[in-house]
Design a protein around this motif. Structure first.
Motif, PDB file in Angstrom:
ATOM      1  N   GLY A  53      -5.166   1.336  -7.776  1.00 42.35           N
ATOM      2  CA  GLY A  53      -4.053   2.119  -7.239  1.00 42.35           C
ATOM      3  C   GLY A  53      -4.504   3.492  -6.760  1.00 42.35           C
ATOM      4  N   ASP A  57       0.814  -1.216   0.000  1.00 39.97           N
ATOM      5  CA  ASP A  57       0.000   0.000   0.000  1.00 39.97           C
ATOM      6  C   ASP A  57       0.851   1.272   0.000  1.00 39.97           C
ATOM      7  N   THR A  95      -6.494   3.079  -3.540  1.00 37.79           N
ATOM      8  CA  THR A  95      -5.577   2.760  -2.435  1.00 37.79           C
ATOM      9  C   THR A  95      -4.850   4.010  -1.952  1.00 37.79           C
ATOM     10  N   LEU A  96      -4.330   4.796  -2.880  1.00 41.40           N
ATOM     11  CA  LEU A  96      -3.645   6.032  -2.482  1.00 41.40           C
ATOM     12  C   LEU A  96      -4.623   7.035  -1.887  1.00 41.40           C
ATOM     13  N   TRP A 142      -6.669  -1.740 -12.891  1.00 44.35           N
ATOM     14  CA  TRP A 142      -5.439  -1.733 -12.099  1.00 44.35           C
ATOM     15  C   TRP A 142      -5.108  -0.298 -11.660  1.00 44.35           C
ATOM     16  N   ASN A 168       2.569   1.342 -10.116  1.00 41.24           N
ATOM     17  CA  ASN A 168       1.467   0.627 -10.763  1.00 41.24           C
ATOM     18  C   ASN A 168       0.549   1.567 -11.539  1.00 41.24           C
ATOM     19  N   TYR A 209       4.905   1.830  -4.476  1.00 43.69           N
ATOM     20  CA  TYR A 209       4.320   0.687  -5.185  1.00 43.69           C
ATOM     21  C   TYR A 209       3.091   1.105  -5.990  1.00 43.69           C
ATOM     22  N   GLN A 210       2.184   1.809  -5.344  1.00 46.13           N
ATOM     23  CA  GLN A 210       0.959   2.218  -6.031  1.00 46.13           C
ATOM     24  C   GLN A 210       1.254   3.215  -7.143  1.00 46.13           C
TER      25      GLN A 210
END
Length: 83
Positions: A71, A33, A74-75, A67, A41, A37-38
């Protein structure tokens, strides 16, 4: 620059970024998370959306668009719940 070459460079760059992000998580260099990484992606997904639209590979375009959305969500959650 030849447009086809440019699009292919975008596709390869996106693929490499996906692999880099996955490698970093797998080697425990970053968390799933994390912004790194996000971010990788999301950027990779955007490049691959452009690439797959150009190719007319719409199933893969849809996969990469989702995808990217995952992301971003999540952010967004990470940003909203920060201390």
């Amino acid at each position: 620059m030849n447009p086809t070459l440019f699009i292919n460079i975008l596709g390869w760059t996106g693929s490499i970024l996906y692999l880099l992000a996955y490698t970093l998580v797998s080697m425990k260099k970053t968390e799933g998370d994390s912004v790194l990484y996000q971010g990788l992606n999301i950027f990779a997904g955007i490049l691959l959306v452009i690439y797959t639209i150009y190719l007319g590979a719409y199933a893969t375009t849809g996969l990469n668009a989702v995808w990217v959305a995952i992301g971003l969500v999540t952010l967004g959650r990470k940003w909203l719940t920060r201390n």
